[in-house]
Design an enzyme around this catalytic site. Sequence first.
Site, mmCIF file in Angstrom:
data_model
loop_
_atom_site.group_PDB
_atom_site.id
_atom_site.type_symbol
_atom_site.label_atom_id
_atom_site.label_comp_id
_atom_site.label_asym_id
_atom_site.label_seq_id
_atom_site.Cartn_x
_atom_site.Cartn_y
_atom_site.Cartn_z
ATOM 1 N N THR A 1 0.819 -1.216 0.000
ATOM 2 C CA THR A 1 0.000 0.000 0.000
ATOM 3 C C THR A 1 0.849 1.262 0.000
ATOM 4 O O THR A 1 0.475 2.266 -0.602
ATOM 5 C CB THR A 1 -0.934 -0.007 1.228
ATOM 6 O OG1 THR A 1 -1.717 -1.189 1.220
ATOM 7 C CG2 THR A 1 -1.869 1.198 1.208
ATOM 8 N N TYR B 1 -7.750 0.406 -4.095
ATOM 9 C CA TYR B 1 -6.432 0.826 -4.577
ATOM 10 C C TYR B 1 -5.721 -0.374 -5.181
ATOM 11 O O TYR B 1 -6.118 -1.524 -4.997
ATOM 12 C CB TYR B 1 -5.591 1.417 -3.441
ATOM 13 C CG TYR B 1 -5.199 0.422 -2.372
ATOM 14 C CD1 TYR B 1 -3.988 -0.270 -2.436
ATOM 15 C CD2 TYR B 1 -6.048 0.165 -1.299
ATOM 16 C CE1 TYR B 1 -3.633 -1.183 -1.462
ATOM 17 C CE2 TYR B 1 -5.702 -0.760 -0.325
ATOM 18 C CZ TYR B 1 -4.499 -1.422 -0.415
ATOM 19 O OH TYR B 1 -4.155 -2.338 0.548
ATOM 20 N N SER C 1 1.275 -7.439 -0.254
ATOM 21 C CA SER C 1 1.977 -8.424 0.570
ATOM 22 C C SER C 1 1.199 -9.721 0.733
ATOM 23 O O SER C 1 1.745 -10.718 1.212
ATOM 24 C CB SER C 1 2.335 -7.836 1.938
ATOM 25 O OG SER C 1 1.187 -7.569 2.707
ATOM 26 N N THR D 1 1.271 -4.306 4.450
ATOM 27 C CA THR D 1 1.031 -4.550 5.872
ATOM 28 C C THR D 1 0.433 -5.923 6.169
ATOM 29 O O THR D 1 0.530 -6.395 7.298
ATOM 30 C CB THR D 1 0.091 -3.475 6.451
ATOM 31 O OG1 THR D 1 -1.163 -3.508 5.749
ATOM 32 C CG2 THR D 1 0.701 -2.087 6.321
ATOM 33 N N ASP D 2 -0.192 -6.570 5.182
ATOM 34 C CA ASP D 2 -0.913 -7.815 5.469
ATOM 35 C C ASP D 2 -0.003 -8.910 6.000
ATOM 36 O O ASP D 2 -0.391 -9.680 6.889
ATOM 37 C CB ASP D 2 -1.632 -8.321 4.219
ATOM 38 C CG ASP D 2 -2.897 -7.530 3.899
ATOM 39 O OD1 ASP D 2 -3.287 -6.693 4.736
ATOM 40 O OD2 ASP D 2 -3.483 -7.758 2.834
ATOM 41 N N LYS E 1 -0.465 -7.258 13.278
ATOM 42 C CA LYS E 1 -1.514 -6.403 12.746
ATOM 43 C C LYS E 1 -2.795 -6.668 13.523
ATOM 44 O O LYS E 1 -3.228 -7.815 13.658
ATOM 45 C CB LYS E 1 -1.721 -6.669 11.250
ATOM 46 C CG LYS E 1 -2.623 -5.646 10.569
ATOM 47 C CD LYS E 1 -2.610 -5.809 9.060
ATOM 48 C CE LYS E 1 -3.457 -4.711 8.398
ATOM 49 N NZ LYS E 1 -3.417 -4.805 6.917
ATOM 50 N N GLU F 1 -4.964 -26.908 29.522
ATOM 51 C CA GLU F 1 -6.141 -27.735 29.242
ATOM 52 C C GLU F 1 -5.790 -28.925 28.354
ATOM 53 O O GLU F 1 -6.518 -29.915 28.309
ATOM 54 C CB GLU F 1 -7.219 -26.892 28.564
ATOM 55 C CG GLU F 1 -7.833 -25.837 29.461
ATOM 56 C CD GLU F 1 -8.967 -25.096 28.772
ATOM 57 O OE1 GLU F 1 -10.099 -25.601 28.785
ATOM 58 O OE2 GLU F 1 -8.700 -24.016 28.209
#
Length: 329
Positions: free
Chosen positions: A14, A27, A60, A93-94, A166, A284
């Site tokens: 981005t 975009y 990404s 950013t992903d 993120k 657990e």
Amino acid sequence: MSIGHIRILSCGGTIAGRAASLSGKAYTAGEMGIAPLLNEIAKAGLSWSVETRDISSVGSQDIGWEQWQALHKAVLEAMNDDTVSGIIITHGTDTAEETALLLDRTLTTPKPIVLVGAMRTSDTLGSDALRNLANALRVVADTNSAQRGVMVVMGDEVHTARDIRKTATQGVSAFGSFPRGPLGTVTPSSLDWFMPPHRMETTARNSFPQSLPRVDILYLHAGMDRQPVDAILSTRPEGVVIAGLGQGNAPTAIIAALAEAVEAGIPVVRASRVDDGLVDRNVEVNDDAFGFVAARAYNPQKARILLQLLIAEGHRDMTSLQTAFDQHD
């Protein structure tokens, strides 16, 4: 602060994208490049000696082994170039946290290395692209930035690759750090560190492999039977990470199927679909009995990267894998 020569490695995302309209959300990633951002930074009177090199121009979500190989090679070249004082990687950013962790585990950091992205393209209202890049330049140029591992700069904060994640799909405050919080805060004109440099090792924590072994992530939910486990195992993965319930918990049928996988020599790591919180051993789920590894502070996507690197080095037993996941530095 000492301002040296900075090399920027562009991987698209981005931060290098072009918006469909000034106010819309749509975009195309990696279409504009970062040259316009550097021109604007220079106009603002922020002066650094910078050169750029293109590695890829994708969102990404499409980053994978081919791009990681090229990026790792380019970072090594910059680290070995005496004219380069610091390295910036522009990235979507992903999957920024996965790329950052992969580099952090397979590189030493005698020079500062910063990964930076944006949640909004530079040509849209309220963009964070210009500010984030200026902040990254400020961090890399600082004499106290070395020996901190690979860092990620987003939203006026500096994060470690180990802790960054993120946390939001939209908005410019989309990243956080667990469990330790950010390393510092940064603006284009200031930088405050919250702790001293902490990464003094001279060798990488893991070798960069010739290839990454297949490790799949299984997302768990209520009412689940063993069919999804059987489907994943049919692809012959070398490891499995679960995005488990709560503290990495799983339905009884899933536990039984995964225990069979461990018996067949496939490491299984229990992570959690919950955003924050440690996944401890033997709470657990009886990890000792089933041979599972607790992800501790690693979320599923980061646990996958670490498990891939460990398997590539020949680590498959529960004890050695757990030791690596227990590290907090």
